[in-house]
Design a protein around this motif. Structure first.
Motif, PDB file in Angstrom:
ATOM      1  N   TYR A  29      55.048  24.026  11.589  1.00 58.89           N
ATOM      2  CA  TYR A  29      55.081  24.947  11.149  1.00 58.89           C
ATOM      3  C   TYR A  29      56.591  25.303   9.871  1.00 58.89           C
ATOM      4  N   ASP A  53      51.041  19.776   3.814  1.00 56.89           N
ATOM      5  CA  ASP A  53      50.032  19.889   4.739  1.00 56.89           C
ATOM      6  C   ASP A  53      49.056  18.431   5.167  1.00 56.89           C
ATOM      7  N   ILE A  58      52.409  23.421   6.724  1.00 55.79           N
ATOM      8  CA  ILE A  58      52.242  24.136   5.979  1.00 55.79           C
ATOM      9  C   ILE A  58      53.248  25.448   6.190  1.00 55.79           C
TER      10      ILE A  58
ATOM     11  N   ARG B  46      40.467  24.431   6.051  1.00 60.93           N
ATOM     12  CA  ARG B  46      41.857  24.004   5.051  1.00 60.93           C
ATOM     13  C   ARG B  46      40.977  22.980   4.318  1.00 60.93           C
ATOM     14  N   SER B  50      41.608  22.523  -0.298  1.00 66.41           N
ATOM     15  CA  SER B  50      42.763  21.553  -0.450  1.00 66.41           C
ATOM     16  C   SER B  50      42.244  21.591  -0.956  1.00 66.41           C
TER      17      SER B  50
END
Lengths: 159, 349, 570
Positions: A29, A53, A58, B46, B50
């Motif tokens: 991260y 990602d 992230i 997630r 996305s």
């Protein structure tokens, strides 16, 4: 030798360390900290077309929850103290990426009265990504280099 | 046969100890199911988010679907440095994530996870089948708000404090209409037991009381702290809200409980309003036994997908607008819905 | 229609003897040296009688050979006439001091503070003369003076000292260089920027209030700046701004680079609008040189600047959306994806994504590549339909309107008074656009509207930006139809040394009015470059604007200004 140290020794020897590093490398991260031209590219790097990602990377806003600090531009005299605090607030293990000429050597502002020229004096930088500013693809490359470094335990941080 | 015989013999001789052992096993199974489920929810969020954003999402670890991403995140968080801020209220700071996970486990204990269809009869899968389970679950879900306040208050951080205030203000404003909605459902079902509520749904309560359904969905999203009601964590305003100072495994726990709650909350929604595990039995051997489970799972997935859809397409409300909405609209409307439920319920009774 | 000579004669008749020296460059530019005792009266006369209601900025110049300093006040009008008056006030180099204009123009505050900390020119009557861009240890070094010894400074990295405070925190301090100490330029007793603790003691009245940092590292900031808000619960009572966290000293660096090298620095001022920055600098130098830009080059510049405007608005709006909807909100990602289309168009011409260094004195660096027009004609209709979709999306979203309507309202007269320009000003309904007001290149021949809003709130600012993108697309389409064949650079050889002279050039940056004031002393380097950045002016309005709002709104208002602190700090 205390128990904790013993545990650490065992971890050091065995493949557990590899598993740890596998987890760390796949979940980097980064601290959302746009500082200059590279900050805009960092924004794009985290957004749809380049999508960090994919690599489990992230942005987080609080330094407490980040693993890598991206120095994304000019580091000024006024900002250096703040930046050091942010770095200190990050929990170990942590890594640092210097992006762009300004962060590496001062770049076009090498002789400015307000720019800190060599960020490597203050932060243990793992990956340098040259460019002014580097393209988001180069960001991805740098990220993958960092992942490789973590995997091969070449970051010399004894994690 | 011998083992089963001896077990039943033991059960007859020592009913209390047997019940305890069964309870412990059940608790372990439920904890495992809930936590694995929550991990899948995080991964699913997630990936689905996305998709909404026109990007790929995690796709590097665990094949092209990135299914092991959560494993990597968990390993990283477990092996992070543990930081407790110098001026933090240490006891409260340490206990906040534990209280949060306690809350979700309390919910998991009483919520039915579906049913098995054996011999023309549904056997609900629930650890503690209590008479007031609907109310109990709704109350236990809001323990998260207490954990949020503990985390925010103890961190000794201005952002965390604001996040905690926001969390509590929001919780108080929405817990009441949510409770009233649960009561309306109970009035129609003539029971507070979730199993009986599900069994009494010949017509889904989402159709029997649409107003209550809408209010409950909004209140549930608020309770779960998701956009448009994620003010306690509003990243762009107060850094990371109540968990600004949390790092490593403590933050991991707090973060995880939010998704645990999302999973349990969506199960509760499906049970209360969407007919739970009821649905036509699939006439294929083996599948017919778990077909109620499949129905419930499908409903839960749709509800969770809806939550993610909302997140990707709505703006965040301001905290005063949230409380305004709660006190001035949700509460009166939920009372109206209660009146409707009483009328319709007594008519059909 | 007022023109420059009329303005001059009006001043001369009202204050005989006040104008020491004057030059009427054209109908639109007036250069005048005003007696320092009468500057206040002259400015008052200009603003009340002659409609000079736009205080555009001020520049300090250190004339070390003449042993005097100059403050140049840049005055203009919001649409009543197009005259820009550059009023110079001279002051001796020893103990320089001039009268402050803060009483007349609210936005003179920051400009004068900057001149004070960079040149050491005192402003009599200025209310809060403390550092704006520099950190405390550089105060008193007066870095923009020509005899500044600390330049170039290659040792900041080695000199940082670690200090442990009694409370257990670690602080860092960079002491002045030996050269600075030796030169005696560092004076310690200067007003310092108040620390958080001092500010808390001064401002906090009750137990329920606290001062909260929003920045320098915060999800809200598009670049580091410090926004301190005094909050009581959720309500912001007062806001304080501190910038300089990415102050690079571009204006000083440009004085030490050749004329051509300067272009690269303008790129890095506002990196999402670098083409208009290039244009502004090159335009000013062309004005001094008296160069004609070939028609084809003019069209190429216009096309690229408008493309650059589109991508700037897209990323600005995208960032704003993340502020009020969180990063999970999908449309902002769509904006970034769409922006990539525009970026690749620009890239196909300039070869860079952000920092182009494309505009040259008297032309552009290279011609449009083959097939550029076709590519544009493919992308632009798509962008048009997307932009219309975005406009419709925000127009229909009830939560968006609940959040943004009536938030951060600037009234038109306030906006004029505060020197706001660009979309924030046009959102209030004032049709003030440099492309119409002070037209450059081929803009006068092109057909486009100045997009204005009605209410001046945050929703309007976003709406204006989005509709401006449509206008930009329209402009590019016209340019592609009309662009002639021909040379892309002027036939005249551009000299290495630019003849002595000065020019002030204005362009419409995506963020508003950008002006550059360039002085040449006949050398191969600029003597002084002053940048009047649009966001610097807009930035100032944040403090009064945030009073009485909620924290969530404060973030949204700051976001709706489409900030670029790098350009404000330079």
């Amino acid at each position: 030798m205390t128990t904790t140290e013993k545990i650490h020794q065992i971890i050091e020897m065995g493949p557990i360390k590899n598993i740890f590093n596998w987890g760390r490398k796949n979940s980097v991260y980064f601290l959302m900290q746009p500082m200059g031209c590279c900050g805009v590219e960092m924004f794009v790097f985290g957004a749809a077309p380049y999508d960090s990602d994919r690599f489990g990377c992230i942005p987080r806003n609080t330094p407490r929850q980040t693993d890598v600090m991206i120095i994304s531009g000019y580091l000024t005299r006024k900002y250096l103290p703040v930046f050091k605090n942010l770095w200190d607030e990050m929990p170990e293990p942590k890594w640092c990426i210097a992006i762009g000429e300004c962060a590496i050597s001062g770049g076009p502002f090498y002789d400015s009265y307000n720019i800190v020229q060599n960020t490597a004096d203050h932060f243990p930088i793992d990956v340098f990504i040259p460019g002014c500013p580097p393209r988001p693809e180069q960001f991805l490359e740098g990220l993958m280099n960092l992942q490789e470094k973590i995997k091969q335990r070449k970051d010399k941080r004894d994690y | 046969m011998d083992i089963i015989g001896s077990i039943s013999q033991f059960a007859a001789q020592e009913p209390a100890i047997f019940a305890l052992i069964i309870g412990v096993i059940g608790a372990a199974v439920i904890a495992a199911v809930v936590n694995v489920g929550a991990m899948l929810v995080i991964w699913g969020e997630r990936k689905v988010l996305s998709d909404f954003c026109n990007r790929f999402g995690p796709n590097r670890v665990g094949g092209r679907w990135g299914i092991l991403q959560l494993g990597a995140d968990a390993i990283k968080l477990f092996t992070k440095e543990d930081i407790i801020p110098a001026d933090a209220d240490k006891g409260v700071y340490v206990w906040a994530p534990i209280v949060a996970s306690m809350g979700t486990m309390l919910v998991a204990a009483a919520i039915p996870f579906g049913a098995l269809h054996i011999g023309g009869k549904d056997y609900p899968l629930v650890v503690a089948n209590m008479d007031i389970s609907a109310f109990y679950v709704e109350a236990a879900l809001s323990i998260m708000a207490i954990a949020v306040f503990m985390a925010g208050y103890s961190s000794n951080n201005k952002y965390s404090m604001l996040g905690a205030f926001r969390g509590v203000a929001r919780m108080i404003a929405y817990e009441v209409p949510m409770g009233v909605c649960v009561i309306s459902v109970a009035v129609m079902a003539h029971s507070l037991n979730l199993v009986e509520i599900v069994q009494s749904q010949t017509v889904w309560y989402a159709f029997a009381q649409p107003l209550g359904f809408v209010i409950f969905v909004i209140a549930l999203i608020t309770d779960l702290g998701r956009i448009p009601f994620d003010q306690s964590e509003a990243e762009e305003e107060i850094i990371s809200g109540y968990n600004t100072e949390y790092s490593g495994i403590r933050w991991g726990l707090l973060y995880f409980q939010e998704y645990n709650n999302a999973l349990l909350g969506s199960i509760l929604l499906s049970l209360l309003f969407l007919g739970g595990w009821q649905g036509p039995i699939i006439p294929i051997p083996v599948l017919d036994i778990i077909s109620p489970l499949i129905w419930l799972l499908m409903k839960v997935i749709i509800v969770l997908w809806f939550f993610i859809w909302v997140r990707s397409s709505l703006f965040r409300l301001r905290i005063d607008q949230v409380t305004d909405l709660g006190w001035k609209w949700m509460l009166p409307l939920s009372l109206l819905n209660l009146g409707w439920a009483v009328l319709v319920g007594s008519y059909f009774a | 229609m007022t023109n420059a000579s009329e303005v001059l004669s009006s001043i001369q008749s009202a204050f005989p003897g006040a104008v020491l020296d004057s030059r009427v460059e054209s109908d639109r530019r007036l250069w005048a040296t005003i007696d320092s005792k009468k500057i206040l009266d002259v400015c008052k006369h200009l603003s009340t009688k002659l409609n000079f209601d736009h205080y555009s900025g001020a520049a300090g110049v250190d004339w070390i050979a003449r042993k005097e300093m100059e403050v140049v006040e840049i005055m203009a009008s919001h649409g009543t006439h197009q005259v820009v008056a550059m009023l110079k006030v001279k002051t001796p180099r020893e103990n320089p001091s001039v009268k402050s204009l803060t009483g007349l123009y609210w936005n003179a505050n920051w400009y004068e503070r900057e001149i004070w900390e960079m040149f050491g020119i005192n402003f009599e009557g200025h209310p809060e003369l403390w550092p704006l861009l520099l950190s405390d240890e550089l105060m008193g070094a007066w870095p923009w003076r020509k005899d500044y010894k600390g330049y170039p400074d290659l040792t900041t990295g080695e000199r940082a000292v670690k200090i442990s405070t009694p409370e257990g925190y670690t602080e860092y301090h960079i002491p002045p260089t030996p050269a600075e100490v030796e030169a005696g330029t560092v004076v310690v007793e200067r007003p310092k920027y108040p620390t958080l603790r001092e500010r808390e003691e001064k401002e906090i009245k009750s137990d329920s209030e606290m001062i909260m940092h929003l920045g320098p590292q915060h999800a809200m900031v598009p670049g580091p700046f410090l926004l301190d808000v005094l909050v009581e619960g959720e309500r912001v009572h007062k806001a304080f701004l501190d910038l300089g966290y990415i102050h690079k000293g571009i204006e000083k660096i440009m004085e030490n680079r050749s004329w051509l090298q300067g272009i690269t620095y303008t790129d890095r001022m506002c990196y999402v609008a670098s083409l208009s920055n290039n244009e502004c600098y090159c335009g000013a130098v062309e004005k001094i040189l008296g160069l004609e830009v070939p028609l084809r080059a003019q069209y190429i510049r216009v096309i690229l600047e408008e493309l650059s405007r589109i991508q700037s608005h897209l990323i600005g709006t995208g960032e704003f959306l993340t502020l009020i909807a969180g990063v999970g909100y999908a449309p902002w990602q769509y904006m970034i994806i769409d922006r990539e289309n525009i970026i690749s168009l620009i890239e196909s011409v300039t070869g860079a994504r952000l920092t182009h260094t494309f505009v040259r004195f008297g032309g552009v660096r290279n011609d449009l590549p083959a097939g550029f027009a076709d590519q544009c004609k493919k992308v632009l209709p798509y962008m048009k339909s997307r932009t219309e979709e975005f406009i419709e999306l925000f127009a229909q979203d009830p939560i968006y309107h609940k959040r943004m309507d009536g938030v951060g309202i600037i009234r038109p007269d306030d906006a004029k008074r505060m020197g706001v320009s660009g979309p924030p000003l046009r959102a209030t309904g004032v049709a003030y656009d440099m492309r119409k007001e002070d037209p450059i290149l081929v803009y006068p021949e092109l057909d486009f509207k100045v997009v204005t809003g009605t209410k001046g709130d945050s929703a309007d600012r976003i709406d204006v930006r989005l509709r401006e993108m449509l206008e930009s697309i329209h402009i590019i389409e016209q340019c592609l139809d009309r662009i002639p064949e021909g040379p892309i650079r002027t036939e005249v050889k551009v000299p290495k040394k630019v003849p002595a002279g000065e020019a002030y050039y204005r362009v419409e940056d995506p963020r508003g009015e950008m002006g550059m004031y360039v002085i040449s002393d006949g050398g191969d380097k600029p003597y002084r470059v002053k940048v009047r950045g649009p966001f610097y002016a807009t930035f100032q309005t944040l403090t009064p604007l945030l009073e009485g709002t909620y924290i969530a709104d404060a973030v949204a208002i700051a976001g709706s200004m489409d900030g670029c602190p790098s350009e404000a700090d330079r």
